[in-house]
Design an enzyme around this catalytic site. Sequence first.
Site, short mmCIF file in Angstrom:
data_model
loop_
_atom_site.label_atom_id
_atom_site.label_comp_id
_atom_site.label_asym_id
_atom_site.label_seq_id
_atom_site.Cartn_x
_atom_site.Cartn_y
_atom_site.Cartn_z
N GLU A 1 -9.92 36.44 40.99
CA GLU A 1 -9.42 37.27 39.87
C GLU A 1 -9.92 36.71 38.53
O GLU A 1 -9.87 35.53 38.26
CB GLU A 1 -7.90 37.42 39.87
CG GLU A 1 -7.40 38.45 38.85
CD GLU A 1 -8.07 39.83 38.98
OE1 GLU A 1 -9.21 39.97 38.48
OE2 GLU A 1 -7.46 40.74 39.58
N ASP B 1 -8.41 45.08 40.71
CA ASP B 1 -7.86 46.13 39.86
C ASP B 1 -8.51 47.48 40.18
O ASP B 1 -8.48 48.40 39.38
CB ASP B 1 -8.06 45.78 38.38
CG ASP B 1 -9.52 45.56 38.04
OD1 ASP B 1 -10.38 45.77 38.92
OD2 ASP B 1 -9.81 45.18 36.89
#
Length: 519
Positions: free
Chosen positions: A238, A317
């Site tokens: 991430e 995402d």
Amino acid sequence: MAIRLRIAQWKRTALFAAVVAALGLVNLVGTPGGALAAGTLPCDIYGSAGTPCVAAHSTTRALFGSYGGRLYQVRRASDGGTRDIGVLGAGGYADAGAQDSFCAGTTCVITVIYDQTSRHNDLTPAPPGGVGGQDDPVPADALPITAGGHTVYGASFSGRMGYRDNSTSGIATGSQPEGMYMITSGTHFNSGCCFDYGNAETNNLDNGNGHMDAIYFGTLCWFSPCHGSGPWVMADLENGLFQSDSGGSENSGYTGNRNPFVTAMLKNNGTNYFALKDGNGQSGGLSTVYSGPLPTSRSGYSPMHKEGAIILGIGGDNSNSAIGNFFEGVMTSGVPSDAAENAVQANIVSVGYGAPSPVGAGTLNPGSTISLRATTACCTTRYIRHQNDNAVTSEISSGSSSLDKNDGTWIVRRGLANNSCVSFESRNYPGDFLRHSNYQLYRQPMDGSALFRADATFCPQAGKSGSGTSFASYNFPDRFIRHYNNNVYIASNGGSHDFDASASWAADVTWAVSSPWTP
Ligand code: AHR
């Protein structure tokens, strides 16, 4: 040739047997369906080593020796009907014939990739996220390959395609340890974010550093340096694709992997350690790209904050501009040992993943490999090949490089938009097809759209010059594949573009369907 193949196969089997024996695994017995018996497939290996699979996804084969269930679900365009595609026998390969019959005369997409563990961590097209909108399913027939001697289908992702499961069972959360691998391709990739398989956020948003733990494969160099031109195996933790604790690569020898089948592995103990490995899915062992601490110079990664969703083909995402191929992948509970990973790689190699077996050569029958030679007097030694993604004609002869020969060879497929016509799949870029766009021809990954299918479909007819073959565009039937100034177009006779010129049109649109430069 047959003897060389048999020796190569024997070597693969011997290597696999040695690794399995070293691990104390038993039951290495071939079965009539070509499957290896219970106890020898990747999830058997991880399970015996104390790091069981908690998710196992594949469109090509069973990943437990005892698995005899469904692999994936297809949905057809004609009536919206769905069908589960299973294996030919327990521990065996996908029943691609069932898909072919169900999808005959129409097109199909893959709507579910089932989890082969008992946890039902099934993957379905991903919902909108912080970045991308709702993802599309992949086309079911874009990536025919062989595994264990059977024709099966891989999953070929274009942009805006991806899968997710936000409500999983048994997948690591917080700082729990896990491992994973996927088989992908070094022939179909890009630098879009992010061709991932693994652990991600459960709400489709970027929830901050350390909220993901997924394998990435592609050429998005997030932290420099990246050595060579890639594509590279990296860890998507991430807000960064990591090749080391500092981010960039600390391994100048790792320049990427362009093999058609790539083993990409990641393990992460959740507190202070992760490792990345890379291998050729068709031969040899694994090499360690990185093994060391989790990033500490940036906050949030040590310890990790895993959330336990599973993604495939997208970022955490839902960033969905990446492309890639997927054949199989698993996630484990606990950090697998190097010995288990080596045994899994040996099993992958023993499968004999490869290009689809050509069915004859030099004919327009589906499955045949061909080369397409120009017949205009100027150019009878020139063939249609791809170069920098464009279709061009170039001189190819027996002395040409294997790259030129590969680029100038095409696999005949049933027409993607109409199966009484044909499509041409690249020999060395599985899943990529010859298609027109603005009347010019390119080699591009099949994206499953109706437009792509139509643009990549050509209907053969008697050559306009009186011999050979001409290929009418399916969606522009008065236009035919033509070479003009060594580029390749769909051209009408006397139309408005320079490449529609009447002079030489009949000869330029007439091709000799020839023996393939790369059989
Ligand atoms: O870490 C790289 C990407 O950054 C993640 O996959 C995505 O969630 C974010 O945009």
